[in-house]
Enzyme design. Structure first.
Site, PDB file in Angstrom:
ATOM      1  N   ASP A   8       5.513   0.476  -1.245  1.00 45.06           N
ATOM      2  CA  ASP A   8       4.458   0.794  -2.204  1.00 45.06           C
ATOM      3  C   ASP A   8       4.710  -0.127  -3.396  1.00 45.06           C
ATOM      4  O   ASP A   8       5.558   0.166  -4.241  1.00 45.06           O
ATOM      5  CB  ASP A   8       4.524   2.263  -2.625  1.00 45.06           C
ATOM      6  CG  ASP A   8       3.478   2.608  -3.670  1.00 45.06           C
ATOM      7  OD1 ASP A   8       2.354   2.076  -3.586  1.00 45.06           O
ATOM      8  OD2 ASP A   8       3.781   3.405  -4.581  1.00 45.06           O
ATOM      9  N   GLU A  67       1.236  -1.377   1.335  1.00 43.18           N
ATOM     10  CA  GLU A  67      -0.080  -0.924   0.883  1.00 43.18           C
ATOM     11  C   GLU A  67      -0.857  -2.101   0.294  1.00 43.18           C
ATOM     12  O   GLU A  67      -0.288  -2.938  -0.396  1.00 43.18           O
ATOM     13  CB  GLU A  67       0.086   0.179  -0.167  1.00 43.18           C
ATOM     14  CG  GLU A  67      -1.219   0.860  -0.519  1.00 43.18           C
ATOM     15  CD  GLU A  67      -1.003   2.099  -1.369  1.00 43.18           C
ATOM     16  OE1 GLU A  67      -0.524   3.112  -0.844  1.00 43.18           O
ATOM     17  OE2 GLU A  67      -1.308   2.028  -2.567  1.00 43.18           O
ATOM     18  N   ASP A 139       6.772   7.378  -5.917  1.00 40.77           N
ATOM     19  CA  ASP A 139       6.642   6.023  -5.363  1.00 40.77           C
ATOM     20  C   ASP A 139       7.350   5.895  -4.018  1.00 40.77           C
ATOM     21  O   ASP A 139       6.869   5.204  -3.118  1.00 40.77           O
ATOM     22  CB  ASP A 139       7.159   4.981  -6.353  1.00 40.77           C
ATOM     23  CG  ASP A 139       6.286   4.909  -7.600  1.00 40.77           C
ATOM     24  OD1 ASP A 139       5.132   4.468  -7.478  1.00 40.77           O
ATOM     25  OD2 ASP A 139       6.751   5.321  -8.678  1.00 40.77           O
TER      26      ASP A 139
END
Length: 173
Positions: A8, A67, A139
């Site tokens: 991420d 992502e 996160d």
């Protein structure tokens, strides 16, 4: 068996999650955050590259999932996020890892069942799927969700390929 590293990306904090997949079973291996120093952007990008490289050396993943950039209102933030992604992706390619990219909506759909899930729902489902004793940091949970999304996607593709093979065999008989 596959080991999946999920990322991420962020220009201040980059989450990572490492899981092992065997068929439809997922096992938690590691997660955390690469905390970036208060420095100029090139120095932070270097830190992301080095941090991701170290995680790859440590866990020897089979797949790298990250992502995609979410384009919000602030173009400057989106550009910095894109550069953070780039630093992580270059680290993966240095180890010849195949790179897979997923939108936030795809990740939430795969893990929670709806692309409109909030962070708390993602954390809860990551905790449940991986049988963790508590919620991972936000996160890190997002990164684990990216890894789970990749695992579910690969599993679906294998399943569809198997069904297609059965259909072809049935027609040939």
């Amino acid at each position: 068996m596959a080991i999946i590293l999920g990322i991420d990306p962020g220009s201040r904090l980059t989450g990572y999650g490492v899981i092992q997949q065997q068929g439809s079973r997922f096992e938690y291996l590691s997660s955390g955050c690469i905390r970036l120093p208060e420095a100029d952007l090139p120095e932070r990008l270097k830190h992301i590259f080095q941090g991701v490289s170290e995680i790859i050396r440590q866990h020897q993943p089979t797949y790298f999932a990250i992502e995609q950039v979410f384009m919000a209102r602030n173009a400057d933030s989106a550009l910095k996020l894109g550069q953070a992604r780039g630093a992580a992706i270059v680290a993966a390619t240095q180890f010849d890892l195949p790179v897979f990219e997923y939108s936030a909506r795809q990740v939430k759909q795969a893990v929670v069942g709806t692309g409109a899930a909030d962070k708390a729902q993602v954390q809860h489902m990551v905790k449940a799927i991986l049988k963790l004793p508590g919620n991972p940091q936000a996160d890190a949970a997002d990164a684990l969700a990216v890894a789970l999304c990749h695992g579910h996607t690969q599993q679906s593709l294998v399943s569809m390929a198997g069904q297609a093979r059965k259909t072809v065999r049935g027609r040939l008989r």
